[in-house]
Structure formats: C-alpha cells, structure tokens
Enzyme design. Sequence first.
Site, mmCIF file in Angstrom:
data_model
loop_
_atom_site.group_PDB
_atom_site.id
_atom_site.type_symbol
_atom_site.label_atom_id
_atom_site.label_comp_id
_atom_site.label_asym_id
_atom_site.label_seq_id
_atom_site.Cartn_x
_atom_site.Cartn_y
_atom_site.Cartn_z
ATOM 1 N N HIS A 169 24.217 40.469 -39.797
ATOM 2 C CA HIS A 169 22.842 40.335 -39.234
ATOM 3 C C HIS A 169 22.211 41.457 -38.986
ATOM 4 C CE1 HIS A 169 24.500 35.775 -39.781
ATOM 5 N NE2 HIS A 169 25.244 35.909 -38.392
ATOM 6 N N GLY A 177 22.368 38.732 -33.960
ATOM 7 C CA GLY A 177 23.862 37.513 -33.895
ATOM 8 C C GLY A 177 25.270 38.437 -33.770
HETATM 9 O O1 LIG Z 1 29.708 34.031 -36.976
HETATM 10 C C1 LIG Z 1 28.768 35.028 -36.340
HETATM 11 C C2 LIG Z 1 27.630 35.558 -35.719
HETATM 12 C C3 LIG Z 1 27.256 33.575 -34.556
HETATM 13 C C4 LIG Z 1 26.610 34.189 -33.683
HETATM 14 C C5 LIG Z 1 25.010 33.534 -34.188
HETATM 15 C C6 LIG Z 1 24.338 33.789 -33.131
HETATM 16 C C7 LIG Z 1 24.569 33.726 -31.606
HETATM 17 C C8 LIG Z 1 25.872 34.188 -31.682
HETATM 18 C C9 LIG Z 1 26.704 33.894 -32.392
HETATM 19 N N1 LIG Z 1 28.627 33.644 -31.903
HETATM 20 C C10 LIG Z 1 28.836 32.756 -31.773
HETATM 21 O O2 LIG Z 1 28.762 31.606 -31.689
HETATM 22 C C11 LIG Z 1 30.473 32.707 -31.127
HETATM 23 C C12 LIG Z 1 30.773 34.134 -30.605
HETATM 24 C C13 LIG Z 1 31.882 33.783 -30.559
HETATM 25 C C14 LIG Z 1 32.956 32.869 -29.751
HETATM 26 C C15 LIG Z 1 32.491 31.165 -30.971
HETATM 27 C C16 LIG Z 1 33.021 30.652 -30.254
HETATM 28 F F1 LIG Z 1 32.225 29.742 -30.178
HETATM 29 F F2 LIG Z 1 32.923 29.701 -31.745
HETATM 30 F F3 LIG Z 1 34.432 30.698 -30.533
HETATM 31 C C17 LIG Z 1 31.036 31.556 -31.238
HETATM 32 N N2 LIG Z 1 27.847 35.555 -37.611
HETATM 33 O O3 LIG Z 1 28.628 35.619 -39.152
HETATM 34 ZN ZN LIG Z 2 29.954 33.489 -39.147
#
Ligand SMILES: O=C(CCc1ccccc1NC(=O)c1cccc(C(F)(F)F)c1)NO
Ligand SMILES: [Zn+2]
Length: 403
Positions: A169, A177
Amino acid sequence: KMADGSDKENDGGGSCHRNLPPNRDVLVPRSDVACRNDAVVFVHSQMYVDLCNNLAKVPGRASAVHGLIEAYGLTKELRLVEPRPATVAELTSFHSTDYIDHLRKASAEEDEEKDIDVSEEFGLCYDCPILPGVYEYAAMVAGATLTAAQCLIDGECRVAINWHGGWHHAKKDEASGFCYVNDPVLAILRLRERFSKVLYIDLDLHHGDGVEDAFCCTSRVMTLSLHKFDTGFFPGTGDIHDTGMGRGRYYTVNVPLRDGIQDSQYFSVFNKVVSQAESCYRPEAVVLQLGADGMSGDPMGCFNLTPQGVGRCLAVVLDWKLPTLLLGGGGYHVGNTARCWTALTAQVLGKSLPQDIPEHEHFTEYGPDYELGITPGNRVNHNTDEYVEEVINIVSENLAHVM
Ligand SMILES: O=C(CCc1ccccc1NC(=O)c1cccc(C(F)(F)F)c1)NO
Ligand SMILES: [Zn+2]
C-alpha cells in the site's frame, strides 16, 4: 534507457494475436532469461526476525512463520541469505526524499518528544503510527526484498522468498495501510535493470494499490491484483475498469471479488486471467505477493481460501520457470499465516509435509487440531458463477489489447 536498451517504451499497442514480434524477441529465446540454478533463496537472519516481530502490525508473526518453516526442516533445504538495510538511495528510487527524511527523523524521536506524528502529513498517523525504530524496520524489510531480487538478477536462484515483505500500500510520499516503504515497487525497479518486462501478481485480500500506482503508466511492468472489492472496503481502489493509463493502458489488471470465495472458484479465475496475461505479455520475471489475509479463519473474515488453493495458483506461476520473487503481506491469524507460507515454501522446494505440526516453540499457536491444513469455513459465498464469468470476460477483453 530502458532495460532492454531501447530508448523509449513501446506503446504496447497491437493485439495479443501478434503478427511477427519485434525481431529482438525472436532472437532472445525464453530459456535465456530463466536461470539454470534451481536453488531457493530465503532471506533470513535472527535480527531480521526480531525486528519484524516487534514492529510489524501482528507482533510475533515473523517468529511463528520462521519457527514453523524451521520445525519442518525446510531451512536446511533453503539457501539462507542475510538481509541488509536498504540505503537512502535505494529507498528514494521510488519514495520522495522528503518522505524518507521525515520517516527517518520521526522514527528517531524518543516517545516523550513525539509531537509530529498526529499530522496527516505523509500519511503518518492512525493506521501508520510512527513507532520508534519504524525506519530501521522499514529499511530492513526493503533491504531484504532487494537482497532477494538481486539474487534473481545474479542467477543465484530461480525463486527467492521474503515472507516479511510485500507491503503493497505504501505510496511515493505516503504511508498507508500499515505499509511504510513499498518493497515490492523497489524490487520491481531493481528487476527492471535486468529484465525488460516484469509481471507483478498480488493475491493479498486487499488491492495492491501502491504497486499499481507506481507502474500504471508503463507497459514495462504489468500489475495484476485479485482482491476483495466492495463499498467501503480498504483501500477502495481496484475496480475492474481500472486498466492503466497512456502507454500503460491495459497493463493494469484488476480482478474484483466478493466475500466468501473458496479455493475452486478462486483458482478458476486466477488460472484463466493469469495464464492469458502471461501468454500475451510474456514477462521475463515475476513478483508474487502472497498476503495470507484471505485465508479461512483470518480475523478479516472475508475470503474463505486455504493454502492448498493458493498453492495451485503458485504452481501455475512456478511452471513458467521464470525468475520469481515471493513476498508476504497481510495475514492476521498468526497460525494460519504460518501454515500458508510454510506450505508454499515446501511446495517451492518440491517437498511434501506431514499434516501433524511438529513440536516446536510456537506449537500452541496451532491448537486445537495441531494440523498443517486449514479447512474452509461454511460461510456464504457472494461470488455467483455468473459474476465470476463476467469478471473473466471483461478482463479477457482488456488483455486482448496487450501485445
Ligand atoms: O492487510 C492489509 C492492510 C489492512 C489494513 C488497512 C488499513 C488499515 C489497517 C489495516 N490493518 C488491519 O485492518 C489489521 C491489522 C492487524 C490486525 C487486524 C485484525 F483485526 F484483522 F486482526 C487488522 N493490506 O494487505
Ligand atoms: Zn491485506
């Protein structure tokens, strides 16, 4: 100069049913670009695992991944290569100097003095907090991915792996992200010094927006992303009609999917789209982002895939016998992410693994069944066969413009 010595990029016009290819293609047999060495490079050091353990979004995931790969005895089959941190020059081959300087300064701040990270500037806030040492972490991950890419360029191996990379990202001057530095982009830029066409495939649950943005205007890199695409789902880009711009038109491929997809449908879409992309584009190297947040059981709770399903996709890519860089990415169920990347590492090595998780430090992560396999959940699949067929048809029409 472009990698193949040409002054300007060709416009990538014409159709897939090509007339006589430009004579240089005829003179460069495919076998020439694939290296003869079948070693598998695995970028690793204890310091690297510790760094990723503490600073990645999922604490402890790096050592669980490495621990399982080691517990199955795979590390002795791999060519372990130590990573080194990316230099500022390498980081600014894509990112802006201002952004990297800011990241470095902010990362050095002690906790108490912190007064800058609330600014929206450079995307360094909520999702991408400035934690002390985040610069060293990001530089090391980028350096690890660049180390892997260099091994492919030097013909040290045909496949190189960095499971702690894949931060797709990050933008030129903005973290996003939880991605601070876009290591896939840095690797592709490095590979382009040796290979004139690079295919990037992104199988993370989320759209690989940062990599797509970096190469949307060039035909020298084709980016192809399968991802969840739904109102309000991060990052919100990756619509099927986003196909790139200018000389890059049709060299951006987006395959938008809905919640609940399982292995068979996912593989069917993947195989049709990616096989057509490879035969139209004929890349000389491949970067494959294998984020595991689409696995059944992931807290994201969107896709319903298993390592077996993704393994069938990987097999298609490995059959091309091209220099291939494998990266990680998302994956928020620690045990399932380790299961997935361990199974894929074994597949690259041509090793089959016993289903019982071996006794090792992280054994408790794998309860209650303590098995390597993941069984899909019985959640609703919102991808009707009609929807999937329509997606394949639209993508296929677009790819017919690629020469
Ligand atoms: O996985 C990602 C990023 C996901 C993301 C995007 C924007 C803001 C925060 C995140 N991260 C999470 O949503 C996230 C990070 C750690 C753990 C978790 C869980 F809740 F799924 F466990 C969720 N990109 O491939
Ligand atoms: Zn992802």
